[in-house]
Enzyme design. Sequence first.
Site, PDB file in Angstrom:
ATOM      1  N   GLY A  76       0.807  -1.206   0.000  1.00 30.72           N
ATOM      2  CA  GLY A  76       0.000   0.000   0.000  1.00 30.72           C
ATOM      3  C   GLY A  76       0.842   1.259   0.000  1.00 30.72           C
ATOM      4  O   GLY A  76       1.751   1.409   0.824  1.00 30.72           O
ATOM      5  N   ASN A 117      -1.449  -0.397  -5.263  1.00 26.54           N
ATOM      6  CA  ASN A 117      -2.409  -0.259  -4.176  1.00 26.54           C
ATOM      7  C   ASN A 117      -2.144   1.071  -3.480  1.00 26.54           C
ATOM      8  O   ASN A 117      -1.013   1.356  -3.095  1.00 26.54           O
ATOM      9  CB  ASN A 117      -2.257  -1.423  -3.195  1.00 26.54           C
ATOM     10  N   CYS A 129      -8.968   2.762   5.051  1.00 26.24           N
ATOM     11  CA  CYS A 129      -8.202   3.740   5.810  1.00 26.24           C
ATOM     12  C   CYS A 129      -9.146   4.715   6.517  1.00 26.24           C
ATOM     13  O   CYS A 129     -10.223   5.023   6.011  1.00 26.24           O
ATOM     14  CB  CYS A 129      -7.268   4.518   4.893  1.00 26.24           C
ATOM     15  N   GLY A 170       0.085  -0.866   9.709  1.00 24.83           N
ATOM     16  CA  GLY A 170      -0.120   0.570   9.639  1.00 24.83           C
ATOM     17  C   GLY A 170       0.376   1.222   8.370  1.00 24.83           C
ATOM     18  O   GLY A 170       0.796   2.386   8.372  1.00 24.83           O
ATOM     19  N   GLY A 212      -9.108 -13.860  -0.019  1.00 30.15           N
ATOM     20  CA  GLY A 212      -9.465 -14.150   1.363  1.00 30.15           C
ATOM     21  C   GLY A 212      -9.256 -15.617   1.684  1.00 30.15           C
ATOM     22  O   GLY A 212     -10.152 -16.429   1.510  1.00 30.15           O
ATOM     23  N   GLY A 213      -8.056 -15.975   2.108  1.00 25.45           N
ATOM     24  CA  GLY A 213      -7.781 -17.332   2.559  1.00 25.45           C
ATOM     25  C   GLY A 213      -7.455 -18.328   1.475  1.00 25.45           C
ATOM     26  O   GLY A 213      -7.538 -19.535   1.697  1.00 25.45           O
TER      27      GLY A 213
END
Length: 303
Positions: free
Chosen positions: A46, A99, A128, A72, A242-243
């Site tokens: 990010g 990203n 965010c 963070g 996701g997983g």
Amino acid sequence: MADLSVNLCGVKLKNPVIAASGTFGFGREFDELYDIGRLGGVSTKGLTLEPRAGNPTPRIAEARGVILNAVGLQNPGVGHFIENDLAWLKGKGTAVIANVAGKTLEDYAGICARLDGLVDMIELNISCPNVKSGGMAFGIRPESVEEVTRAAKSALSATPLMVKLSPNAEDIRANARAAEKGGADALSLVNTFTGLAIDIERRKPILANVTGGVSGAGIRPIAVRMVYEAAHAVQIPVVGMGGITCAEDAVEFLMAGAVAVQVGTANFTDPYACPKIIEGLGGWCDAHGVKRAAELTGALRLS
């Protein structure tokens, strides 16, 4: 062998497997192990307008079937990425997805303007906190999802915009439609769930930030459900995550309606997870008479 290539908003991916943001850096470390040009794409760490040091440690915690992170958004800033990493990553021959994150609408618009035309796609991290709205994440309410999407899209003229949806929302379908209304070219989901892990001997949170984002194999059925709901609520393509730990997991997301998938936490437990999933996906398609991976998108049968 099956044709694994897919089209995502006009960007041709050699296969539907993308390394997920926050788990792959900018690809350099993994490229020491295998040629990351084998991947369909890489979603970068990010990026923010200015460098960020991130949260205090400890920032990672393990639990059964999942991990929690509160890094963070530590990153060197978009300027450093453009100057030091972008050309190298583009030279690997995989789709480059930047990203991006921010604390205000102006942040999002500014970073998108910096990257417009330089990358294959931008992925908008809207989990965010919006500092102008009391710290509530942009991705919680449909109104703010539409607003931040519109702000980012207005700064772009040459690069498709993919909005990464938070699962911490009342109705993922409403937020998916809001992003589409705001001008998103694609959606990706799910981002991490909010969780808490406690050290029961110390009677204190394990993470310095107290709570963190939950990811890993344990969230997969919930993520598949949300991808299914989002994909059937909008007309734009969806990228599922996701997983995912194996090719069969990837097939499940595709059948739920995803055009492509992102692999994240699995990269921590097995640095070769992405190429293994690509190879396994090709084998699965061949074994099941599937000529093109794109045929799997939305192939779920309800009766």
